[in-house]
Design an enzyme around this catalytic site. Sequence first.
Site, mmCIF file in Angstrom:
data_model
loop_
_atom_site.group_PDB
_atom_site.id
_atom_site.type_symbol
_atom_site.label_atom_id
_atom_site.label_comp_id
_atom_site.label_asym_id
_atom_site.label_seq_id
_atom_site.Cartn_x
_atom_site.Cartn_y
_atom_site.Cartn_z
ATOM 1 N N TYR A 121 75.008 -36.729 33.859
ATOM 2 C CA TYR A 121 74.970 -37.302 32.338
ATOM 3 C C TYR A 121 74.452 -36.233 31.514
ATOM 4 O O TYR A 121 74.820 -36.278 30.253
ATOM 5 C CB TYR A 121 73.956 -38.472 32.662
ATOM 6 C CG TYR A 121 74.644 -39.606 33.026
ATOM 7 C CD1 TYR A 121 75.319 -39.792 34.119
ATOM 8 C CD2 TYR A 121 74.456 -40.569 32.218
ATOM 9 C CE1 TYR A 121 75.568 -40.876 34.434
ATOM 10 C CE2 TYR A 121 74.924 -42.066 32.312
ATOM 11 C CZ TYR A 121 75.626 -42.165 33.674
ATOM 12 O OH TYR A 121 76.168 -43.354 33.956
ATOM 13 N N LYS A 155 76.183 -36.530 48.443
ATOM 14 C CA LYS A 155 77.071 -36.307 49.014
ATOM 15 C C LYS A 155 77.058 -34.839 49.429
ATOM 16 O O LYS A 155 77.788 -33.948 49.015
ATOM 17 C CB LYS A 155 78.407 -36.251 47.723
ATOM 18 C CG LYS A 155 79.827 -36.108 48.130
ATOM 19 C CD LYS A 155 80.341 -37.331 48.837
ATOM 20 C CE LYS A 155 81.672 -37.176 49.207
ATOM 21 N NZ LYS A 155 82.587 -38.227 50.072
ATOM 22 N N ASP A 205 79.775 -42.430 49.576
ATOM 23 C CA ASP A 205 80.832 -43.320 50.060
ATOM 24 C C ASP A 205 80.521 -44.212 51.125
ATOM 25 O O ASP A 205 80.904 -45.370 50.967
ATOM 26 C CB ASP A 205 82.241 -42.545 50.190
ATOM 27 C CG ASP A 205 81.977 -41.388 50.962
ATOM 28 O OD1 ASP A 205 80.919 -40.992 51.345
ATOM 29 O OD2 ASP A 205 82.817 -40.773 51.445
ATOM 30 N N ASP A 265 74.413 -45.150 38.935
ATOM 31 C CA ASP A 265 75.207 -45.833 38.026
ATOM 32 C C ASP A 265 76.082 -46.916 38.783
ATOM 33 O O ASP A 265 76.190 -48.058 38.592
ATOM 34 C CB ASP A 265 75.606 -45.059 37.024
ATOM 35 C CG ASP A 265 76.426 -45.669 35.974
ATOM 36 O OD1 ASP A 265 75.750 -46.899 35.592
ATOM 37 O OD2 ASP A 265 77.538 -45.408 35.592
ATOM 38 N N ASP A 274 75.988 -51.364 39.845
ATOM 39 C CA ASP A 274 77.056 -52.166 39.404
ATOM 40 C C ASP A 274 77.651 -52.972 40.653
ATOM 41 O O ASP A 274 77.822 -53.996 40.485
ATOM 42 C CB ASP A 274 78.238 -51.595 38.579
ATOM 43 C CG ASP A 274 77.872 -51.650 36.906
ATOM 44 O OD1 ASP A 274 76.748 -51.396 36.704
ATOM 45 O OD2 ASP A 274 79.001 -51.590 36.186
HETATM 46 C C1 IPM Z 1 73.657 -48.480 32.826
HETATM 47 C C2 IPM Z 1 74.878 -48.169 31.643
HETATM 48 C C3 IPM Z 1 74.549 -46.836 31.060
HETATM 49 C C4 IPM Z 1 74.615 -45.677 31.966
HETATM 50 C C5 IPM Z 1 75.595 -46.659 29.907
HETATM 51 C C6 IPM Z 1 75.730 -47.786 28.982
HETATM 52 C C7 IPM Z 1 75.533 -45.407 29.140
HETATM 53 O O1 IPM Z 1 76.084 -48.112 32.314
HETATM 54 O O2 IPM Z 1 72.411 -48.250 32.208
HETATM 55 O O3 IPM Z 1 74.065 -48.375 33.950
HETATM 56 O O4 IPM Z 1 75.629 -45.338 32.532
HETATM 57 O O5 IPM Z 1 73.485 -45.357 32.393
HETATM 58 MG MG MG Z 2 75.966 -48.671 34.517
#
Ligand code: IPM
Ligand code: MG
Length: 363
Positions: free
Chosen positions: A141, A191, A223, A247, A251
């Site tokens: 990032y 990784k 992975d 990240d 999700d």
């Molecule tokens: C998260 C989001 C952020 C990230 C985005 C909105 C920049 O996906 O907080 O997980 O990638 O960190």
């Molecule tokens: Mg995210």
Amino acid sequence: MRFNIAVLPGDGVGPEVAAEGVKVLEAVGKRFGHSFHLDYAPIGGVAIDEFGVALPGETLNKCKRSDAVFLAAVGGPKWDDPRAKVRPEDGLLGLRKQLKLFANLRPVKVLPMLVDSTNLKPAVVKGVDLIVVRELTGGLYFGKPKKQWQTAAGRKAVDSLVYSEKEVERILRVGFELARTRRKKLTSVDKANVLESSRLWRQIAIELSSDYPDVELQHMLVDACAMRLIQRPADLDVIVTENMFGDILTDEASMLAGSMGMLPSASLAGIPKDGERTFGMYEPIHGSAPSRTGLNMANPIATILSLAMMLRYSLGMVQEAEAVEKAVSDVLEQGYRTYDIMDEGKTKVGTKEMGDLVAGQIV
Ligand code: IPM
Ligand code: MG
């Protein structure tokens, strides 16, 4: 006691879920006798529209002056052009960096009444109670070089996965410390079979483990971890990993809990130790959900649970945090559901109604 909270509602459904969070916070104040001073500030797309930047200086200053930051969501199609000079996400990334919020905690707890409401088999998600510790101010990032340029053979772009020993050590320590307060098992995700930064990460994890002989350290490739998360998620307890891996994995992990609308997060500037207060920013892990905006649909539970984390980590109010968490599970137990976790025989409610119900359990 009086606490100063910077409130950053942001874009899309952000203002809608933030309003429900505030409702719950006010209920906590009333019941436990605290006064929360809320200092609102623009961030993300709304800040770009008004000031031309995603993180105005005044917003940053308000956050710095606060006891904790409460953020809802940033981003939306209006500001999504890949050629844009400023992006709403820059506001969020800028805050994380400037406030030195290196430790992002994302708990994934499957509540018993939602076991049948996820996309996975109930037997797989039953009993899941894990937490991902995501490094938040380094890695891909923020690493330099980070740019696009023109060459004779066409365009090129680079992002850099850079970590220093210090950065890796401090986030791994957060993982070890948390593991100590839980099942004493730490899964360090990397990784290392491909990436040099991961080999450094793994080496440091091994070195640090001698400081935590009571914690069992396990290494897992990212992975394999992605697979394990839907194969046998209940085996996992504390996962610690670099920014981008965290990240993606969170999700994925959110689906275990039924919906992104259920997952809170805390971004901390220090190592959370029992009872000690740490400065932090609190936000749901979901985004601004443009297609749900203005429809009173979004699930405010992730936001409300983020405030519970704020009470616990930044304000030292454990009892209050537990009251909020209990209120959420009581309301779900009573059968109320937003659209994203709706199931047969349950009562569908909107954003506002869910906020009212949870706040109503607290007062
Ligand atoms: C998260 C989001 C952020 C990230 C985005 C909105 C920049 O996906 O907080 O997980 O990638 O960190
Ligand atoms: Mg995210």
